[in-house]
Design an enzyme around this catalytic site. Structure first.
Site, PDB file in Angstrom:
ATOM      1  N   LYS A 162       6.891 -45.980 -21.656  1.00  0.00           N
ATOM      2  CA  LYS A 162       7.425 -46.368 -20.160  1.00  0.00           C
ATOM      3  C   LYS A 162       6.277 -46.047 -18.874  1.00  0.00           C
ATOM      4  O   LYS A 162       6.448 -45.009 -19.168  1.00  0.00           O
ATOM      5  CB  LYS A 162       9.392 -46.248 -19.870  1.00  0.00           C
ATOM      6  CG  LYS A 162       9.526 -46.144 -21.171  1.00  0.00           C
ATOM      7  CD  LYS A 162      10.072 -48.142 -20.526  1.00  0.00           C
ATOM      8  CE  LYS A 162      11.035 -48.140 -21.294  1.00  0.00           C
ATOM      9  NZ  LYS A 162      11.666 -49.504 -20.475  1.00  0.00           N
ATOM     10  N   ASP A 191       5.366 -50.485 -20.971  1.00  0.00           N
ATOM     11  CA  ASP A 191       6.549 -51.352 -20.190  1.00  0.00           C
ATOM     12  C   ASP A 191       6.577 -50.440 -18.784  1.00  0.00           C
ATOM     13  O   ASP A 191       7.167 -49.279 -18.402  1.00  0.00           O
ATOM     14  CB  ASP A 191       7.588 -50.781 -20.775  1.00  0.00           C
ATOM     15  CG  ASP A 191       8.655 -52.179 -20.077  1.00  0.00           C
ATOM     16  OD1 ASP A 191       8.915 -52.448 -19.720  1.00  0.00           O
ATOM     17  OD2 ASP A 191       9.945 -52.146 -20.775  1.00  0.00           O
ATOM     18  N   GLU A 217       3.828 -55.247 -20.465  1.00  0.00           N
ATOM     19  CA  GLU A 217       5.150 -55.496 -20.070  1.00  0.00           C
ATOM     20  C   GLU A 217       5.940 -54.938 -18.673  1.00  0.00           C
ATOM     21  O   GLU A 217       6.120 -54.529 -18.196  1.00  0.00           O
ATOM     22  CB  GLU A 217       6.615 -54.693 -20.918  1.00  0.00           C
ATOM     23  CG  GLU A 217       7.691 -56.214 -20.880  1.00  0.00           C
ATOM     24  CD  GLU A 217       8.573 -55.214 -22.208  1.00  0.00           C
ATOM     25  OE1 GLU A 217       7.853 -55.401 -23.557  1.00  0.00           O
ATOM     26  OE2 GLU A 217      10.230 -54.162 -22.432  1.00  0.00           O
ATOM     27  N   ASP A 242      10.126 -59.755 -19.669  1.00  0.00           N
ATOM     28  CA  ASP A 242      10.992 -59.518 -20.417  1.00  0.00           C
ATOM     29  C   ASP A 242      12.051 -59.591 -18.809  1.00  0.00           C
ATOM     30  O   ASP A 242      12.617 -60.440 -19.205  1.00  0.00           O
ATOM     31  CB  ASP A 242      10.631 -57.862 -20.593  1.00  0.00           C
ATOM     32  CG  ASP A 242      12.526 -56.902 -21.199  1.00  0.00           C
ATOM     33  OD1 ASP A 242      13.500 -58.108 -21.715  1.00  0.00           O
ATOM     34  OD2 ASP A 242      12.883 -55.405 -20.843  1.00  0.00           O
ATOM     35  N   LYS A 266      15.832 -60.534 -25.691  1.00  0.00           N
ATOM     36  CA  LYS A 266      16.456 -59.093 -26.321  1.00  0.00           C
ATOM     37  C   LYS A 266      18.306 -60.149 -26.406  1.00  0.00           C
ATOM     38  O   LYS A 266      18.607 -60.735 -25.870  1.00  0.00           O
ATOM     39  CB  LYS A 266      16.975 -58.749 -25.027  1.00  0.00           C
ATOM     40  CG  LYS A 266      16.227 -57.232 -24.763  1.00  0.00           C
ATOM     41  CD  LYS A 266      16.360 -56.841 -23.759  1.00  0.00           C
ATOM     42  CE  LYS A 266      14.995 -55.841 -23.504  1.00  0.00           C
ATOM     43  NZ  LYS A 266      14.682 -55.487 -21.919  1.00  0.00           N
ATOM     44  N   GLN A 294      18.185 -52.960 -25.290  1.00  0.00           N
ATOM     45  CA  GLN A 294      18.515 -53.135 -24.177  1.00  0.00           C
ATOM     46  C   GLN A 294      19.254 -52.099 -24.169  1.00  0.00           C
ATOM     47  O   GLN A 294      20.741 -51.756 -23.564  1.00  0.00           O
ATOM     48  CB  GLN A 294      19.013 -54.658 -24.110  1.00  0.00           C
ATOM     49  CG  GLN A 294      20.010 -54.570 -22.551  1.00  0.00           C
ATOM     50  CD  GLN A 294      20.298 -55.722 -22.161  1.00  0.00           C
ATOM     51  OE1 GLN A 294      19.623 -56.491 -22.174  1.00  0.00           O
ATOM     52  NE2 GLN A 294      21.896 -55.956 -21.530  1.00  0.00           N
TER      53      GLN A 294
HETATM   54 MG   LIG Z   1      11.242 -54.184 -20.686  1.00  0.00          MG
END
Ligand SMILES: [Mg+2]
Length: 367
Positions: A162, A191, A217, A242, A266, A294
């Site tokens: 992240k 991401d 992402e 996303d 997702k 999620q």
């Molecule tokens: Mg994402």
């Protein structure tokens, strides 16, 4: 096999530590268990994880949307008449998580009614998915320890980092520390959850060309259309949409506008039915797909595995399937095992996530 009733049960289970990323943080799973009971007495279940900072849905909005809009229109409809069911849900815009959970609960009831695992009904391609683990905003040394532990305990070798922080050096140093400590054998991708501008994302890519990253992402807000298209054109790795592509329509817009070159699916926000539409769009256009998370419970993660393992394209890459490890407990009766870095589909009828009724009674927040 008609829908006799639809229940929405709110519950709260704390995480062992808060999960933080560029668009928000989560310390409690304040989700909704959606249950569809048929006139034959079959019960289909699914988990609805609200993400107010991403899609605007809350625990109470999910309950209200299903309870007051969908349920009155759907009771009495056959669970096999999925196009009729979706025609009802399409009358209401947005509310993707409410729609997704209801769709999965109906698929679960369909599987139980016909006595087949849902992964078979969806495609039956393979029997397990490789697991990718998310590394959130924490000091690099802690992330390295976490990745090592995930490798030793579960055999996980794919990690999503992240990012999306400022200054950019925070993330660049974290990426370098992880690549240096974990070696060349692990897969790393990023991401940013819209945390950067497109030009900042390009700067991070320029400064990490030697780190063998495989995907980037949601680098910036998709509304930054011109700069994002330029980034996608020049990026040496797929740029994944996303949260900018939760529906098939959004995915087609982003792909055709050049706002991305891959799509994250997702099931929590697309259900199985719209996820199938998105997947068809992606395979038709020849772009990569990934199965995202999620911040799902084990119930939601099993739904992702059922869909991801059912199709060839979604089982190519590791799916994001390990966030449940950070929960203090779960409503699932038979817990998920991660072995050799993989999670297996369930061969029981339905999606395979039976509910522990005692835990549901303990964690539900409406009584
Ligand atoms: Mg994402």
């Amino acid at each position: 096999m008609k829908i006799a009733s639809i229940e929405t049960i709110p519950y709260e289970i704390p995480y062992t530590h808060p999960l933080a990323f560029a668009s928000g943080s989560v310390s409690t799973a304040d989700h909704v268990l959606v249950r569809v009971t048929t006139t034959d007495g079959v019960v289909g279940s699914a988990d609805a994880p609200p993400r107010p900072y991403t899609y605007g849905e809350t625990q109470s909005s999910i309950m209200e949307t299903i309870g007051s809009l969908f349920s009155p229109a759907l009771v009495g409809t056959s669970i096999f008449d999925r196009e009729k069911i979706h025609a009802v849900m399409r009358r209401t815009i947005h509310n993707q998580v409410a729609k997704g959970a209801l769709d999965i609960a109906i698929w679960d009831a369909i599987g139980k009614t016909v006595g087949q695992p849902v992964h078979r009904l969806l495609g039956g391609y393979t029997d397990s998915m490789r697991v990718s683990h998310m590394l959130g905003f924490r000091p690099a040394a802690e992330l390295v320890d976490d990745a090592h532990r995930m490798g030793e305990d579960y055999g996980i070798t794919t990690f999503k980092i992240k990012v999306g922080r400022r200054p950019l050096s925070l993330d660049i140093e974290t990426i370098r520390a992880l690549r240096g400590a974990l070696g060349d054998e692990v897969e790393l991708y990023l991401d940013a959850n819209r945390g950067w501008t497109a030009n900042e994302a390009a700067e991070v890519l320029r400064n990490t060309t030697d780190c063998d990253l495989t995907m980037l992402e949601e680098p910036c807000d998709a509304k930054e259309a011109m700069s994002r298209r330029r980034l996608v054109d020049r990026s040496p790795i797929p740029v994944v949409a996303d949260e900018s592509a939760p529906t098939a329509g959004d995915a087609s817009r982003e792909l055709l506008n050049g706002g991305c070159s891959a799509i994250c699916i997702k099931t929590a926000r697309s259900g199985f039915t719209e996820a199938t539409e998105i997947l068809g769009l992606c395979t038709g256009l020849g772009v990569d797909v990934t199965m995202g998370n999620q911040i799902d419970t084990q119930i939601g993660s099993l739904a992702t595995v059922a869909f991801g393992a059912a199709h060839e394209a979604t089982s190519r890459r590791a799916g994001e399937l390990s966030n449940f490890l950070d929960m203090s407990d779960d409503l699932i009766l038979d817990p998920i095992a991660i072995r050799d870095g993989r999670i297996s589909v369930r061969e029981t009828a339905g999606v395979g996530a039976d509910i522990d009724e005692e835990k549901l009674a303990a964690y539900r927040s409406d009584r």
